[in-house]
Design a protein around this motif. Structure first.
Motif, PDB file in Angstrom:
ATOM      1  N   LEU A 137       0.821  -1.328   0.070  1.00  0.00           N
ATOM      2  CA  LEU A 137      -0.087   0.165  -0.272  1.00  0.00           C
ATOM      3  C   LEU A 137       0.932   1.264   0.126  1.00  0.00           C
ATOM      4  CD1 LEU A 137      -3.212   1.030   0.393  1.00  0.00           C
ATOM      5  CD2 LEU A 137      -2.915   1.378   2.891  1.00  0.00           C
ATOM      6  N   ILE A 138       1.740   0.962   0.586  1.00  0.00           N
ATOM      7  CA  ILE A 138       2.930   2.180   0.716  1.00  0.00           C
ATOM      8  C   ILE A 138       3.418   2.372  -0.851  1.00  0.00           C
ATOM      9  CG2 ILE A 138       4.797   3.163   2.107  1.00  0.00           C
ATOM     10  CD1 ILE A 138       3.166   3.126   3.673  1.00  0.00           C
ATOM     11  N   LEU A 139       4.059   1.407  -1.363  1.00  0.00           N
ATOM     12  CA  LEU A 139       4.654   1.766  -2.154  1.00  0.00           C
ATOM     13  C   LEU A 139       3.597   2.322  -3.416  1.00  0.00           C
ATOM     14  CD1 LEU A 139       6.871   0.635  -3.499  1.00  0.00           C
ATOM     15  CD2 LEU A 139       6.090  -1.627  -4.250  1.00  0.00           C
ATOM     16  N   PHE A 140       2.171   1.740  -3.218  1.00  0.00           N
ATOM     17  CA  PHE A 140       1.499   2.211  -3.850  1.00  0.00           C
ATOM     18  C   PHE A 140       1.282   4.198  -4.228  1.00  0.00           C
ATOM     19  CE2 PHE A 140      -3.073   3.707  -4.362  1.00  0.00           C
ATOM     20  CZ  PHE A 140      -3.356   3.431  -5.670  1.00  0.00           C
ATOM     21  N   PHE A 141       1.243   4.299  -2.899  1.00  0.00           N
ATOM     22  CA  PHE A 141       1.267   5.911  -2.620  1.00  0.00           C
ATOM     23  C   PHE A 141       2.310   6.618  -3.180  1.00  0.00           C
ATOM     24  CE2 PHE A 141      -2.557   4.842   0.453  1.00  0.00           C
ATOM     25  CZ  PHE A 141      -2.785   5.644   0.402  1.00  0.00           C
ATOM     26  N   ARG A 142       3.911   5.982  -2.636  1.00  0.00           N
ATOM     27  CA  ARG A 142       4.730   6.760  -3.189  1.00  0.00           C
ATOM     28  C   ARG A 142       5.145   6.135  -5.147  1.00  0.00           C
ATOM     29  NH1 ARG A 142       9.762   5.731  -0.585  1.00  0.00           N
ATOM     30  NH2 ARG A 142      11.138   5.509  -2.361  1.00  0.00           N
ATOM     31  N   ARG A 143       4.284   5.489  -5.460  1.00  0.00           N
ATOM     32  CA  ARG A 143       3.784   5.573  -7.070  1.00  0.00           C
ATOM     33  C   ARG A 143       3.433   6.589  -6.997  1.00  0.00           C
ATOM     34  NH1 ARG A 143       3.765  -0.192  -7.391  1.00  0.00           N
ATOM     35  NH2 ARG A 143       5.697  -1.357  -7.693  1.00  0.00           N
ATOM     36  N   MET A 144       2.306   6.984  -6.691  1.00  0.00           N
ATOM     37  CA  MET A 144       1.270   7.847  -6.990  1.00  0.00           C
ATOM     38  C   MET A 144       1.686   9.683  -7.092  1.00  0.00           C
ATOM     39  SD  MET A 144      -2.754   8.600  -4.964  1.00  0.00           S
ATOM     40  CE  MET A 144      -3.287   7.098  -5.337  1.00  0.00           C
ATOM     41  N   LEU A 145       2.569   9.328  -5.781  1.00  0.00           N
ATOM     42  CA  LEU A 145       2.570  10.859  -5.431  1.00  0.00           C
ATOM     43  C   LEU A 145       4.625  11.075  -5.977  1.00  0.00           C
ATOM     44  CD1 LEU A 145       2.532  10.921  -1.723  1.00  0.00           C
ATOM     45  CD2 LEU A 145       1.357  12.525  -3.338  1.00  0.00           C
ATOM     46  N   GLY A 146       4.497  10.213  -6.582  1.00  0.00           N
ATOM     47  CA  GLY A 146       5.454  10.012  -7.291  1.00  0.00           C
ATOM     48  C   GLY A 146       6.939   9.979  -6.835  1.00  0.00           C
ATOM     49  N   PHE A 147       7.666   9.553  -6.050  1.00  0.00           N
ATOM     50  CA  PHE A 147       8.836   8.955  -5.003  1.00  0.00           C
ATOM     51  C   PHE A 147       9.223   7.943  -5.836  1.00  0.00           C
ATOM     52  CE2 PHE A 147       6.174  10.756  -1.314  1.00  0.00           C
ATOM     53  CZ  PHE A 147       7.030  12.050  -1.545  1.00  0.00           C
ATOM     54  N   SER A 148       8.825   6.867  -6.402  1.00  0.00           N
ATOM     55  CA  SER A 148       9.084   5.427  -6.699  1.00  0.00           C
ATOM     56  C   SER A 148       8.696   5.460  -8.153  1.00  0.00           C
ATOM     57  CB  SER A 148       8.543   4.365  -5.734  1.00  0.00           C
ATOM     58  OG  SER A 148       9.117   3.881  -4.758  1.00  0.00           O
ATOM     59  N   LYS A 149       9.136   5.219  -8.970  1.00  0.00           N
ATOM     60  CA  LYS A 149       8.961   5.147 -10.377  1.00  0.00           C
ATOM     61  C   LYS A 149       9.000   3.339 -10.630  1.00  0.00           C
ATOM     62  CE  LYS A 149      11.129   9.206 -11.754  1.00  0.00           C
ATOM     63  NZ  LYS A 149      11.175  10.292 -10.621  1.00  0.00           N
ATOM     64  N   HIS A 150       9.228   2.652  -9.817  1.00  0.00           N
ATOM     65  CA  HIS A 150       9.160   0.870 -10.388  1.00  0.00           C
ATOM     66  C   HIS A 150       8.760   0.748  -9.270  1.00  0.00           C
ATOM     67  CE1 HIS A 150      13.017   0.573  -8.320  1.00  0.00           C
ATOM     68  NE2 HIS A 150      13.058   1.482  -8.785  1.00  0.00           N
TER      69      HIS A 150
END
Lengths: 197, 180
Positions: B167-180
């Motif tokens: 879930l955290i990874l999903f939010f990171r992607r949504m906010l542009g912190f993680s690209k993959h």
């Protein structure tokens, strides 16, 4: 029920739950507050994707707490001044409190999202791996993610710490000292030493 | 006007009750934590706190049900109290967790204990990667989220934290912190 008990209960039994104010915690209070939180969340996603603010905590508190509360209070005051009774004051306040609670939940979760909590990162690596993960593999992945670097920069960006370039030292600001003191006291109350980070 | 004043007074009473309840829950958590730590019954402080806060729902909701019982106590009143209490519990849990695990808080605490000023090198020596991993592995094992499958090799034991991490990874992607 005895008279004194009835009186006591009536004192506590707020109008919210009494017959005439049944509507106050009706579904609109909950649905509107949560919808408002979702709206602010989408604005946050939009801003973060475009601008990437540096002082994360400062920006997120401003966006989720200060701006919406100021706007909502101004709206309510305007409605009150012009005697519009679209939203009853108590319902407004109940909704506002629910919104603040939801915003605080997100604000407290945000550091784990922004700085990828190492524990969650480790669990994620292990969980997504098809084979057993060794500690060495985890170490390499942690290094590549740069989980250790960057936290000091976050503290500097949020004005909790300042860097003295001449002496190559880090100094606590008043704000940083205040936060450290709160956590220090809390650990003391719990009867345990400072956390291991 | 009279009705408005009554409503505001009632609202303030209601909020006072919620605030007192929350303070009591925190107070009892501190007391219970101290007691169980002294008795060496706390294996994982996080697990203990989560269980305590979940269990606290029962007396809190019963307390409100008892004091605010009227025919009109409906589903949404109950849901409202449930939401407020659990949001605040979650915030408190995070506060507790930050005091235990957050790197930023540890840096602040270290600076505070050293009089507010330390050399940058001293600070970085505080955080060795080996220590960071060892502490977290121990914590995750205590929380029964991972288990050893050989010497220094690990597999997932329970999926709760893994799901949270997704879930955290999903939010990171949504906010542009993680690209993959």
């Amino acid at each position: 029920m005895s008279n004194s008990r009835k009186k006591y209960r009536n004192l506590l039994c707020i109008s919210i739950l009494s017959n005439n104010v049944d509507v106050m915690i009706g579904w609109p209070v909950i649905v509107i507050s949560i919808s408002f939180f979702i709206l602010i969340f989408f604005i946050h996603v939009f801003i973060w994707r475009k601008l990437k603010p540096k002082g994360h905590i400062k920006s997120i508190i401003t966006l989720f707490i200060f701006i919406p509360i100021t706007l909502l209070l101004l709206c309510e005051l305007a409605l009150f001044a012009f005697s519009f009774k679209i939203i009853p004051l108590v319902a407004f306040l109940l909704g506002l409190i629910l919104y603040i609670c939801a915003a605080l939940v997100y604000i407290l979760t945000y550091p784990a999202i922004q700085a990828w909590s190492p524990s969650l990162f480790i669990v994620n690596i292990i969980g997504n791996s098809k084979k057993v993960k060794s500690e060495n593999e985890i170490r390499e992945l942690l290094l590549s993610e740069g989980l250790i670097s960057g936290r000091v920069d976050d503290l500097i960006a949020d004005s909790l710490v300042i860097r003295d370039y001449d002496k190559n030292e880090l100094c606590l600001t008043q704000k940083g000292r205040f936060i450290a003191k709160i956590f220090f006291l809390y650990r003391k109350f719990l009867g345990v030493e400072a956390g291991q980070g | 006007m009279m009705e408005r004043n009554n409503n505001i007074t009632s609202f303030l009473f209601f909020m006072l009750f919620i605030a007192v309840t929350i303070v009591m829950v925190i107070f009892f958590h501190i007391a219970a934590f101290r007691l169980f730590t002294r008795l060496k019954k706390v294996k994982s402080p996080q697990k203990f706190t989560v269980k305590y806060l979940i269990a606290a729902n029962i007396p809190v909701l019963l307390f409100f049900r008892f004091f605010f019982t009227r025919e009109g106590f409906g589903f949404f009143d109950f849901l409202y109290i449930f939401l407020i209490f659990n949001c605040v519990s979650y915030v408190y849990f995070h506060f507790f967790n930050m005091s235990e695990t957050a790197r930023r808080i540890r840096i602040l605490a270290y600076l505070f204990l050293k009089g507010g000023r330390v050399g940058e090198r001293d600070l970085y020596s505080l955080y060795s990667l080996d220590e960071l991993i060892a502490v977290r592995m121990k914590r995750l094992k205590e929380m029964s989220q991972i288990e050893e499958a050989g010497e220094s090799e690990y597999i997932l034991k329970k999926k709760l934290l893994f799901r949270v991490s997704e879930l955290i990874l999903f939010f990171r992607r949504m906010l542009g912190f993680s690209k993959h």
